[in-house]
Design a protein around this motif. Structure first.
Motif, short mmCIF file in Angstrom:
data_model
loop_
_atom_site.label_atom_id
_atom_site.label_comp_id
_atom_site.label_asym_id
_atom_site.label_seq_id
_atom_site.Cartn_x
_atom_site.Cartn_y
_atom_site.Cartn_z
N LEU A 38 0.84 -1.19 0.00
CA LEU A 38 0.00 0.00 0.00
C LEU A 38 0.87 1.24 0.00
CD1 LEU A 38 -2.54 1.78 0.52
CD2 LEU A 38 -2.25 1.25 2.96
N GLN A 39 0.54 2.15 -0.90
CA GLN A 39 1.15 3.47 -0.84
C GLN A 39 0.06 4.47 -0.48
OE1 GLN A 39 3.56 4.74 -4.18
NE2 GLN A 39 4.63 6.17 -2.84
N GLN A 44 5.48 6.41 2.05
CA GLN A 44 6.19 5.42 1.25
C GLN A 44 5.34 4.15 1.13
OE1 GLN A 44 10.08 4.87 3.06
NE2 GLN A 44 10.97 6.43 1.71
N ARG A 45 5.62 3.42 0.10
CA ARG A 45 4.95 2.15 -0.09
C ARG A 45 5.33 1.19 1.03
NH1 ARG A 45 4.50 1.28 -6.10
NH2 ARG A 45 6.72 1.80 -5.94
N GLU A 46 4.34 0.47 1.55
CA GLU A 46 4.62 -0.44 2.65
C GLU A 46 3.93 -1.78 2.41
OE1 GLU A 46 3.13 1.58 6.08
OE2 GLU A 46 1.04 1.17 5.60
N PHE A 47 4.49 -2.80 3.03
CA PHE A 47 3.98 -4.16 2.90
C PHE A 47 2.64 -4.31 3.62
CE2 PHE A 47 3.96 -8.66 2.60
CZ PHE A 47 3.60 -9.16 3.84
N VAL A 48 1.73 -5.06 2.99
CA VAL A 48 0.42 -5.32 3.58
C VAL A 48 0.23 -6.81 3.90
CG1 VAL A 48 -2.07 -5.26 3.19
CG2 VAL A 48 -0.64 -3.36 2.42
N ALA A 49 0.42 -7.65 2.89
CA ALA A 49 0.21 -9.09 3.08
C ALA A 49 0.91 -9.83 1.96
CB ALA A 49 -1.27 -9.43 3.07
N GLY A 50 1.41 -11.02 2.26
CA GLY A 50 2.08 -11.79 1.23
C GLY A 50 2.33 -13.23 1.63
N GLY A 91 -5.39 4.38 -0.23
CA GLY A 91 -4.17 4.53 -0.98
C GLY A 91 -4.19 3.66 -2.22
N VAL A 92 -3.05 3.59 -2.85
CA VAL A 92 -2.91 2.75 -4.05
C VAL A 92 -2.29 1.42 -3.65
CG1 VAL A 92 -1.96 2.56 -6.36
CG2 VAL A 92 -2.62 4.80 -5.48
N TYR A 93 -2.93 0.35 -4.04
CA TYR A 93 -2.47 -0.99 -3.72
C TYR A 93 -1.76 -1.60 -4.92
CZ TYR A 93 -4.95 -1.01 0.70
OH TYR A 93 -5.36 -0.72 1.98
N TYR A 94 -0.62 -2.16 -4.65
CA TYR A 94 0.21 -2.80 -5.67
C TYR A 94 0.51 -4.24 -5.27
CZ TYR A 94 1.41 2.07 -6.88
OH TYR A 94 1.37 3.41 -7.23
N CYS A 95 0.78 -5.07 -6.26
CA CYS A 95 1.26 -6.42 -5.97
C CYS A 95 2.66 -6.57 -6.54
CB CYS A 95 0.34 -7.48 -6.56
SG CYS A 95 0.18 -7.43 -8.35
#
Length: 120
Positions: A38-39, A44-50, A91-95
């Motif tokens: 998530l940004q 800054q972009r940060e980790f959410v789940a993986g 925010g903007v979610y990225y993978c």
């Protein structure tokens, strides 16, 4: 060449739900080590789940109990079910795919992301 395409974002009220999808294409992508970031605005972009080793799932403390990560290996698609959404989830979610060094380093070029906006 690896391509990551995120979708499923939108505008939702606090307490609502969204389901994000990430379609990965290319021979060099491993869906088994992919996650979401998530940004948030101004941050800054940060980790959410993986997904980690052995199929384990890592969650950021802020989303534990609210978000669920899943995947369809055959389709090379990653999902994020987001429930009980809060304004701070905006925010903007990225993978992306993690490296062997952990979630702070990613393997591929970022996609365009998908915007999530949670109103209070």
């Amino acid at each position: 060449q690896v391509q990551l395409v995120e979708s499923g974002g939108g505008l939702v009220q606090a307490g609502g739900s969204l389901r994000l999808s990430c379609a990965a294409s290319g021979r060099r992508v491993d869906i088994n080590y992919m996650g979401w970031y998530l940004q948030a605005p101004g941050k800054q972009r940060e980790f959410v789940a993986g997904f980690g080793d052995g199929g384990s799932v890592d969650y950021a403390d802020s989303v534990k109990g609210r978000f669920i990560l899943s995947r369809d290996t055959a389709k090379k698609t990653l999902y994020l079910q987001m429930d009980s959404l809060k304004p701070e989830d905006t925010g903007v979610y990225y993978c992306n795919e993690r490296t062997p060094y952990g979630w702070s380093w990613v393997t591929h070029t970022w996609g365009q992301g998908t915007q999530v906006t949670v109103s209070s």
